[in-house]
Design a protein around this motif. Structure first.
Motif, PDB file in Angstrom:
ATOM      1  N   TYR A 187       0.869  -1.185   0.000  1.00  0.00           N
ATOM      2  CA  TYR A 187       0.000   0.000   0.000  1.00  0.00           C
ATOM      3  C   TYR A 187       0.898   1.224   0.000  1.00  0.00           C
ATOM      4  CZ  TYR A 187      -3.667   3.249   1.358  1.00  0.00           C
ATOM      5  OH  TYR A 187      -4.542   4.297   1.380  1.00  0.00           O
ATOM      6  N   TYR A 188       0.507   2.243  -0.794  1.00  0.00           N
ATOM      7  CA  TYR A 188       1.330   3.433  -0.945  1.00  0.00           C
ATOM      8  C   TYR A 188       0.497   4.695  -0.772  1.00  0.00           C
ATOM      9  CZ  TYR A 188       4.495   0.128  -3.245  1.00  0.00           C
ATOM     10  OH  TYR A 188       5.310  -0.939  -3.531  1.00  0.00           O
ATOM     11  N   VAL A 189       1.140   5.726  -0.298  1.00  0.00           N
ATOM     12  CA  VAL A 189       0.510   7.039  -0.324  1.00  0.00           C
ATOM     13  C   VAL A 189       0.453   7.484  -1.786  1.00  0.00           C
ATOM     14  CG1 VAL A 189       2.669   8.342  -0.045  1.00  0.00           C
ATOM     15  CG2 VAL A 189       0.516   9.313   0.778  1.00  0.00           C
ATOM     16  N   ASP A 190      -0.564   8.238  -2.135  1.00  0.00           N
ATOM     17  CA  ASP A 190      -0.785   8.589  -3.536  1.00  0.00           C
ATOM     18  C   ASP A 190       0.413   9.293  -4.171  1.00  0.00           C
ATOM     19  OD1 ASP A 190      -4.359   9.360  -3.324  1.00  0.00           O
ATOM     20  OD2 ASP A 190      -3.286   7.474  -3.545  1.00  0.00           O
ATOM     21  N   SER A 191       1.109  10.100  -3.391  1.00  0.00           N
ATOM     22  CA  SER A 191       2.183  10.917  -3.954  1.00  0.00           C
ATOM     23  C   SER A 191       3.387  10.102  -4.438  1.00  0.00           C
ATOM     24  CB  SER A 191       2.645  11.952  -2.930  1.00  0.00           C
ATOM     25  OG  SER A 191       3.121  11.316  -1.768  1.00  0.00           O
ATOM     26  N   VAL A 192       3.487   8.834  -4.046  1.00  0.00           N
ATOM     27  CA  VAL A 192       4.627   8.019  -4.467  1.00  0.00           C
ATOM     28  C   VAL A 192       4.217   6.850  -5.358  1.00  0.00           C
ATOM     29  CG1 VAL A 192       5.820   8.638  -2.340  1.00  0.00           C
ATOM     30  CG2 VAL A 192       4.710   6.406  -2.512  1.00  0.00           C
ATOM     31  N   LYS A 193       2.940   6.658  -5.571  1.00  0.00           N
ATOM     32  CA  LYS A 193       2.482   5.544  -6.402  1.00  0.00           C
ATOM     33  C   LYS A 193       3.084   5.628  -7.795  1.00  0.00           C
ATOM     34  CE  LYS A 193      -1.946   4.542  -4.170  1.00  0.00           C
ATOM     35  NZ  LYS A 193      -3.425   4.615  -4.291  1.00  0.00           N
ATOM     36  N   GLY A 194       3.587   4.487  -8.262  1.00  0.00           N
ATOM     37  CA  GLY A 194       4.202   4.443  -9.581  1.00  0.00           C
ATOM     38  C   GLY A 194       5.659   4.832  -9.585  1.00  0.00           C
ATOM     39  N   ARG A 195       6.157   5.387  -8.481  1.00  0.00           N
ATOM     40  CA  ARG A 195       7.560   5.786  -8.393  1.00  0.00           C
ATOM     41  C   ARG A 195       8.327   4.971  -7.355  1.00  0.00           C
ATOM     42  NH1 ARG A 195       8.929  10.733  -6.676  1.00  0.00           N
ATOM     43  NH2 ARG A 195       7.099  10.994  -5.318  1.00  0.00           N
ATOM     44  N   PHE A 196       7.682   4.629  -6.257  1.00  0.00           N
ATOM     45  CA  PHE A 196       8.332   3.898  -5.159  1.00  0.00           C
ATOM     46  C   PHE A 196       7.804   2.463  -5.126  1.00  0.00           C
ATOM     47  CE2 PHE A 196       9.241   7.680  -2.074  1.00  0.00           C
ATOM     48  CZ  PHE A 196       9.863   8.369  -3.110  1.00  0.00           C
ATOM     49  N   THR A 197       8.679   1.550  -4.713  1.00  0.00           N
ATOM     50  CA  THR A 197       8.292   0.159  -4.543  1.00  0.00           C
ATOM     51  C   THR A 197       8.845  -0.369  -3.228  1.00  0.00           C
ATOM     52  OG1 THR A 197       8.324  -0.218  -6.942  1.00  0.00           O
ATOM     53  CG2 THR A 197       8.359  -2.157  -5.518  1.00  0.00           C
ATOM     54  N   ILE A 198       7.954  -0.904  -2.393  1.00  0.00           N
ATOM     55  CA  ILE A 198       8.379  -1.532  -1.143  1.00  0.00           C
ATOM     56  C   ILE A 198       8.437  -3.038  -1.358  1.00  0.00           C
ATOM     57  CG2 ILE A 198       6.019  -1.661  -0.237  1.00  0.00           C
ATOM     58  CD1 ILE A 198       7.216  -1.147   2.569  1.00  0.00           C
ATOM     59  N   SER A 199       9.451  -3.663  -0.786  1.00  0.00           N
ATOM     60  CA  SER A 199       9.591  -5.118  -0.892  1.00  0.00           C
ATOM     61  C   SER A 199      10.278  -5.639   0.367  1.00  0.00           C
ATOM     62  CB  SER A 199      10.381  -5.502  -2.139  1.00  0.00           C
ATOM     63  OG  SER A 199      11.676  -4.941  -2.110  1.00  0.00           O
ATOM     64  N   ARG A 200      10.237  -6.935   0.552  1.00  0.00           N
ATOM     65  CA  ARG A 200      10.868  -7.535   1.729  1.00  0.00           C
ATOM     66  C   ARG A 200      11.353  -8.934   1.413  1.00  0.00           C
ATOM     67  NH1 ARG A 200       6.537  -7.646   6.344  1.00  0.00           N
ATOM     68  NH2 ARG A 200       8.180  -8.777   7.491  1.00  0.00           N
ATOM     69  N   ASP A 201      12.326  -9.359   2.190  1.00  0.00           N
ATOM     70  CA  ASP A 201      12.813 -10.730   2.131  1.00  0.00           C
ATOM     71  C   ASP A 201      12.881 -11.229   3.558  1.00  0.00           C
ATOM     72  OD1 ASP A 201      14.271 -13.109   2.029  1.00  0.00           O
ATOM     73  OD2 ASP A 201      15.514 -12.423   0.381  1.00  0.00           O
ATOM     74  N   ASN A 202      11.951 -12.080   3.936  1.00  0.00           N
ATOM     75  CA  ASN A 202      11.881 -12.542   5.324  1.00  0.00           C
ATOM     76  C   ASN A 202      13.071 -13.428   5.699  1.00  0.00           C
ATOM     77  OD1 ASN A 202       9.528 -11.126   5.811  1.00  0.00           O
ATOM     78  ND2 ASN A 202       8.189 -12.869   5.391  1.00  0.00           N
ATOM     79  N   ALA A 203      13.677 -14.063   4.727  1.00  0.00           N
ATOM     80  CA  ALA A 203      14.862 -14.876   5.004  1.00  0.00           C
ATOM     81  C   ALA A 203      16.071 -14.005   5.351  1.00  0.00           C
ATOM     82  CB  ALA A 203      15.187 -15.763   3.810  1.00  0.00           C
ATOM     83  N   LYS A 204      16.056 -12.764   4.848  1.00  0.00           N
ATOM     84  CA  LYS A 204      17.158 -11.834   5.103  1.00  0.00           C
ATOM     85  C   LYS A 204      16.804 -10.796   6.157  1.00  0.00           C
ATOM     86  CE  LYS A 204      19.148 -12.251   0.464  1.00  0.00           C
ATOM     87  NZ  LYS A 204      19.552 -11.511  -0.759  1.00  0.00           N
TER      88      LYS A 204
END
Length: 123
Positions: free
Chosen positions: A59-76
């Motif tokens: 989920y993103y705030v509107d001002s960053v949609k299409g520009r920012f990407t959040i991701s995670r690696d639970n193993a790391k």
């Protein structure tokens, strides 16, 4: 307790990119919703992006949609924020936060915070 350490901030020209990292230690990382917030000088802390425990929902705030990407690696035990097409208004201290609430919607539902990393975007 969960300890969070952000890295990756810096100075970049408008239109450039940065990738922020947040390394977690302590309790089981995969139990927590992770998020990025930011705070510009003289402004309140602002929600930027959130990712579910499994990484399947974001989920993103509107001002960053299409520009920012959040991701995670639970193993790391790591969450990232890829920031592209940066604008001067993105300048802020960026904070990583963790919540045990299923769908946290307010800042106080995040119990753990990192120390922040400065992002400065020049025009």
């Amino acid at each position: 307790q969960v300890q969070l350490v952000e890295t990756g901030g810096g100075l970049v020209q408008a239109g450039g990119s940065l990738r922020l990292s947040c390394a977690a230690s302590g309790r089981t990382f995969s139990n927590y919703v992770m998020a990025w917030f930011r705070q510009a000088p003289g402004k309140e802390r602002e929600f930027v992006a959130r990712i579910s425990q499994s990484g399947g929902r974001t989920y993103y705030v509107d001002s960053v949609k299409g520009r920012f990407t959040i991701s995670r690696d639970n193993a790391k035990n790591t969450v990232w924020l890829q920031m592209n097409s940066l604008k001067p208004e993105d300048t802020a201290i960026y904070y990583c936060a963790a919540s045990s609430v299923v769908a946290p919607s307010i800042t106080v539902e995040y119990a753990y915070w990192g120390q922040g990393t400065q992002v400065t975007v020049s025009s």
